[in-house]
Design an enzyme around this catalytic site. Sequence first.
Site, PDB file in Angstrom:
ATOM      1  N   SER A  80       0.803  -1.222   0.000  1.00 22.17           N
ATOM      2  CA  SER A  80       0.000   0.000   0.000  1.00 22.17           C
ATOM      3  C   SER A  80       0.835   1.271   0.000  1.00 22.17           C
ATOM      4  CB  SER A  80      -0.917   0.006   1.219  1.00 22.17           C
ATOM      5  OG  SER A  80      -0.161   0.062   2.407  1.00 22.17           O
ATOM      6  N   THR A  91      -2.874   2.984   2.417  1.00 23.32           N
ATOM      7  CA  THR A  91      -2.130   4.206   2.742  1.00 23.32           C
ATOM      8  C   THR A  91      -1.808   4.096   4.218  1.00 23.32           C
ATOM      9  OG1 THR A  91      -3.381   5.566   1.181  1.00 23.32           O
ATOM     10  CG2 THR A  91      -2.401   6.745   3.010  1.00 23.32           C
ATOM     11  N   THR A 124       1.611   6.967   0.661  1.00 19.82           N
ATOM     12  CA  THR A 124       0.816   5.985  -0.083  1.00 19.82           C
ATOM     13  C   THR A 124       1.384   5.710  -1.470  1.00 19.82           C
ATOM     14  OG1 THR A 124      -1.451   5.485  -0.801  1.00 19.82           O
ATOM     15  CG2 THR A 124      -0.687   7.708  -1.208  1.00 19.82           C
ATOM     16  N   ARG A 164      -2.206  10.533 -11.754  1.00 21.13           N
ATOM     17  CA  ARG A 164      -3.332  10.718 -10.815  1.00 21.13           C
ATOM     18  C   ARG A 164      -2.781  11.010  -9.406  1.00 21.13           C
ATOM     19  NH1 ARG A 164      -4.904   8.126  -5.759  1.00 21.13           N
ATOM     20  NH2 ARG A 164      -7.133   8.357  -5.520  1.00 21.13           N
ATOM     21  N   VAL A 165      -3.338  12.004  -8.775  1.00 17.85           N
ATOM     22  CA  VAL A 165      -2.947  12.338  -7.405  1.00 17.85           C
ATOM     23  C   VAL A 165      -4.171  12.203  -6.513  1.00 17.85           C
ATOM     24  CG1 VAL A 165      -2.051  14.140  -5.879  1.00 17.85           C
ATOM     25  CG2 VAL A 165      -1.161  13.936  -8.211  1.00 17.85           C
ATOM     26  N   GLY A 166      -4.024  11.499  -5.411  1.00 15.44           N
ATOM     27  CA  GLY A 166      -5.139  11.337  -4.477  1.00 15.44           C
ATOM     28  C   GLY A 166      -5.095  12.389  -3.383  1.00 15.44           C
ATOM     29  N   THR A 203      -7.333   7.542   5.061  1.00 11.95           N
ATOM     30  CA  THR A 203      -7.037   6.519   4.068  1.00 11.95           C
ATOM     31  C   THR A 203      -8.360   6.155   3.402  1.00 11.95           C
ATOM     32  OG1 THR A 203      -7.405   4.659   5.578  1.00 11.95           O
ATOM     33  CG2 THR A 203      -5.169   5.543   5.485  1.00 11.95           C
ATOM     34  N   GLY A 204      -8.276   5.569   2.243  1.00 11.35           N
ATOM     35  CA  GLY A 204      -9.492   5.208   1.516  1.00 11.35           C
ATOM     36  C   GLY A 204      -9.621   6.038   0.257  1.00 11.35           C
TER      37      GLY A 204
END
Length: 369
Positions: free
Chosen positions: A95, A219, A237, A247-249, A270-271
């Site tokens: 992760s 994460t 993460t 892509r950026v979270g 997280t998630g």
Amino acid sequence: MQTGSIHKVKTDLNGSMLIMNRREFVQSSAAAVAAVKSVSLASAEERSSLPVVISSRNGIRATEKAMEILKQGGDTLDAVIEGVNIVELDPDDRSVGYGGIPNEEGTVQLDASVMHGPTRGAGAVSCLEGIKTPSKVAKLVMERTDHVLLTGAGALKFALSMGFKYENLLTDSSRETWLKWKKDLNSQDNWINPQDRIPTALISRAGQDIRDAVEMHGTINCNAVNEKGEISGVTTTSGLPFKIPGRVGDSPIIGAGLYVDNEVGACGSTGRGEANLKTCASFMAVEFMKQGLSPEEAAIRVMKRIIENTTEPYLLDSKGKIKFNLNFYALNKKGEYAGVCLYKGGSYAIHNGRENRIEESAYLLEKTD
Ligand code: ASP
């Protein structure tokens, strides 16, 4: 039954299906929260003493390490970073860091953010390739530049200039998972519903659809408050598995995946990052704490906002239930702490200075079918 954004289905005490509109659903979710609360073995006193380190469940080794450093008088940010480094460097944890699941082109791209309460410092990196410990690079962005976020090739150049070594982060096992996923791609695929892009083999292993979504995320967020009430946090993460390159979270976004206010507290998540990004959830949770809410009350209130904001049909199943999960880890200056997740079943790691253990998170929704 109508699918879409305005109806939700819940089961009553006799097992009958109740169809509710969004307002009723959100209200009933609030009632559910009040009823279930967090399942904690800790006494009230234990839940509000200093020092405290909280982390996502996969950070149980991080909380242990961070507490050890706090007890030696170490800085709160050094403590949480050294803690998460253990997991970033572990090839078997898929992760974060080395061994993380790659993007759709088979490249591991990492995101991380740090906040140091005492100096009000913040630093972050996103889409960083080839460096096993992005949390350390994020700290150097904070300490050695007057920027907050470096991304992609620029972040890598910066890391190399700071003496980090470029390494292949893709382990054999992550590569195998990626190859299986790639084999399953077909002309019906799109970039809208990440679940549609999860390989069948993984789906059957994971079982339920909600679990799939949860398991395909990962994460570590880790936050600490020491005896002086100084607070810091880190989130690191490899992001959404098989993501589109670039892509950026939420993890490297200050206010989304992490927020620290040294006068108040810290929250991280997280998630499903996209849900968090639209809400600036960690910032909001800390602001609610500033207004007097406990960490649990604050995180629950933010989670309700997430439910209200989730209207995209592809994020709701045929019964109108949210398909993803999200988790918050929050603490305040007094050492009160909480883990809160959207769906029942989440847990988190907590070290209260005496014991390092896993506790169950409070939750808003239950999977009833
Ligand atoms: N929040 C992370 C992201 O969206 C992923 C996760 O926690 O599973 O990048």
